[in-house]
Design an enzyme around this catalytic site. Sequence first.
Site, PDB file in Angstrom:
ATOM      1  N   ASP A  12       9.185  20.190  -4.907  1.00 60.41           N
ATOM      2  CA  ASP A  12      10.134  20.568  -5.955  1.00 60.41           C
ATOM      3  C   ASP A  12      10.226  19.538  -7.080  1.00 60.41           C
ATOM      4  OD1 ASP A  12      11.317  18.515  -4.584  1.00 60.41           O
ATOM      5  OD2 ASP A  12      12.960  19.711  -3.765  1.00 60.41           O
ATOM      6  N   GLU A  41       4.691  15.754  -7.018  1.00 61.69           N
ATOM      7  CA  GLU A  41       4.501  16.678  -5.882  1.00 61.69           C
ATOM      8  C   GLU A  41       3.726  17.920  -6.306  1.00 61.69           C
ATOM      9  OE1 GLU A  41       8.281  15.797  -2.991  1.00 61.69           O
ATOM     10  OE2 GLU A  41       8.610  17.196  -4.624  1.00 61.69           O
ATOM     11  N   ARG A  70       5.602  11.035   7.972  1.00 66.09           N
ATOM     12  CA  ARG A  70       6.016   9.688   7.568  1.00 66.09           C
ATOM     13  C   ARG A  70       6.567   8.895   8.756  1.00 66.09           C
ATOM     14  NH1 ARG A  70      10.626   7.018   5.493  1.00 66.09           N
ATOM     15  NH2 ARG A  70      10.148   5.479   3.885  1.00 66.09           N
ATOM     16  N   TYR A  82      10.699  19.333   0.058  1.00 67.44           N
ATOM     17  CA  TYR A  82      10.046  20.503  -0.541  1.00 67.44           C
ATOM     18  C   TYR A  82       9.195  20.070  -1.742  1.00 67.44           C
ATOM     19  CZ  TYR A  82      14.061  22.303   2.027  1.00 67.44           C
ATOM     20  OH  TYR A  82      14.995  22.532   2.999  1.00 67.44           O
ATOM     21  N   ALA A 116       7.718  14.830  -0.431  1.00 70.35           N
ATOM     22  CA  ALA A 116       8.881  14.490   0.403  1.00 70.35           C
ATOM     23  C   ALA A 116       9.811  15.697   0.385  1.00 70.35           C
ATOM     24  CB  ALA A 116       9.596  13.256  -0.131  1.00 70.35           C
ATOM     25  N   HIS A 173       8.037   1.972  11.187  1.00 69.63           N
ATOM     26  CA  HIS A 173       7.683   3.392  11.293  1.00 69.63           C
ATOM     27  C   HIS A 173       6.783   3.687  12.492  1.00 69.63           C
ATOM     28  CE1 HIS A 173       8.572   4.306   6.743  1.00 69.63           C
ATOM     29  NE2 HIS A 173       9.576   3.740   7.384  1.00 69.63           N
ATOM     30  N   ASP A 218       3.693   6.444   9.897  1.00 65.27           N
ATOM     31  CA  ASP A 218       2.682   5.889   8.977  1.00 65.27           C
ATOM     32  C   ASP A 218       2.626   4.366   9.035  1.00 65.27           C
ATOM     33  OD1 ASP A 218       4.835   4.945   7.472  1.00 65.27           O
ATOM     34  OD2 ASP A 218       4.489   6.270   5.768  1.00 65.27           O
TER      35      ASP A 218
HETATM   36 CA   LIG Z   1      10.419  17.013  -2.834  1.00 63.93          CA
END
Ligand SMILES: [Ca+2]
Length: 441
Positions: A273, A307, A228, A271, A269, A144, A163
């Site tokens: 949601d 989240e 990320r 949205y 990660a 990364h 990251d």
């Molecule tokens: Ca998500």
Amino acid sequence: MRIPALVLTAALTATLPLSASAVTLAESGLRVVTTGLDGPYEITLGPDGFIWTTEKSGLRVLRIDPRTGEKHVAATITDAVHTSQDGVLGMALRLPHVFLAYTYDSDPGPALQRRTKIVRFTAVDGLLRDPVDVIAGLPGGTDHQSARLVLGPDTKLYYTIGDQGANQFSQMCQPIEAQRLPVAAEVRAKDWSAYRGKVLRLNLDGSIPADNPVLDGVRSHVYTYGHRNAQGLVFGPTGILYSSEQGPKTDDEVNVIARGKNYGWPHVAGYRDDKAYVYGNWSAAPDCADLDYSDFVIPPSVPQTTESSWQSSFVPPIRTFHTVPSSHDFTDEKCAEDEQWYICWPTVAPASLDYARGSLLMPALKDGTVHRLRLSHDGTRVSSVEPLFRTVNRYRDTAVSPDGKTVYVATDSVGQTRDADGKPTDVLANPGSILEFKLDS
Ligand SMILES: [Ca+2]
Ligand SMILES: [Ca+2]
Ligand SMILES: [Ca+2]
């Protein structure tokens, strides 16, 4: 006879199913410009008409004639080091100056201490001379790295740092620092360790721009945070800065990068949601060193947060690839052999981002595709997504002609992607190459 590149896209929707067959190069309308490259990472069309190319693993900078494919070595970076995702990476041109980002060994003794530096060279007769460190001692590692470098319309350098692969695999006991902002003492001491998971903005001499955001009371090179692995970074024609970012098992992102903002990782990660992602903080487990890392099972000693339980404000992406429900089965039998599950996950691994003809072009490593993301008139939304073609390749970066009609795309020399049946393969159709295609209006 050349077959139009877009012939395959008409029937395809925004989601390219794993079963979509790859095509041969001739069917795709792609032309081979050159082969034999050693890990091309950044390709950019210079005002001299050459495709300037960095080689991640070859540790060189090349100038390639797009008509003949002829290669000219502009530099061999003798103090660069490469193991996997490190090496000679980002590049920005402001001829005669060439800015390069690469991994080097900062340990004067026998140990290997990876760090990243941005160095300014001066091109003289096609050769890079007179290296001057712009900034050294940036975080560097083998996972990364992100490492996309662009020159903004404001004559500042923008640089992405991932990251560093913290909190996963062999680095699972290293905390992700994407949310950690530098403190004043670190900036004074030129300790850039908090720059992991950030987009940086630098003056051309490496100093901190006076109009960079003040975050938690400190002005530093940090422009945005909570990233990320943002391997794509490009300015649109009206000055909007876009990035593409690789997600974990879901939710690769395309973001509009706005000064001083938080982009959510690792708490969110895609949205916010609560779909198919929770933040399992392995590095905070008291017994982390004794655990076996898993992509599927989070042990009881590893703290987990959803989240929605993270309440800070953040900027959501303008597009994800792809968001799936929590019930999604991440163990597709196509990827069962040798447990190469990640190849079948809904992510496509965006490796870069470019702008052409009202669209973002997003080359991807896992699905053998360059995706065309058509933008809304004001450039703030993605109105549609088309996969331009699909071959068995890992697409790493693009370069676009000034009129936006001709696109060059570089392929990885090695690595895994999906074969014609959607199964993992490391047999690449065009390894280490630059291919050319035409972009319709
Ligand atoms: Ca998500
Ligand atoms: Ca490029
Ligand atoms: Ca995000």
